[in-house]
Design a protein around this motif. Structure first.
Motif: not given
Length: 106
Positions: A1-20
């Motif tokens: 089995m393999i895992k594909v992970s997509i890592l989104y780096p933390y950025r000060e004042n960056g926008r990431f809509d976790v709910n979306y």
């Protein structure tokens, strides 16, 4: 089995809509990946260890597949749509992809 992970780096004042990401983008990927997908999850970063420190990643999305080939068989046809959805949840661009072999799974 393999895992594909997509890592989104933390950025000060960056926008990431976790709910979306959790309610729209990931279910879209799940639908496109169909029966080849064995499981999925989302990690939301809290901190880097010391209290009050920012996490190295704001979000990491994970997908499980039987093989790398099984992943590419379903990702390539869906890639334009999935990549095109990225601006709807982040202004940070594409995440970093890590494909790993799963040795132990609960």
């Amino acid at each position: 089995m393999i895992k594909v992970s997509i890592l989104y780096p933390y950025r000060e004042n960056g926008r990431f809509d976790v709910n979306y990401y959790c309610r729209t983008h990931m279910p879209l990927a799940v639908q496109r990946f169909g029966a080849a997908l064995r499981g999925w999850s989302v990690d939301v970063g809290i901190n880097a260890g010391p209290p009050g420190s920012p996490p190295p990643y704001v979000v990491v999305g994970h997908f499980l597949f039987d093989s790398v080939e099984a992943f590419y068989d379903v990702f390539i046809p869906a890639s334009d749509e999935l990549l095109g959805d990225i601006p709807n949840y982040t202004d940070g661009g594409n995440g970093t992809i890590l494909i790993s072999e799963v040795k132990v799974s609960a």
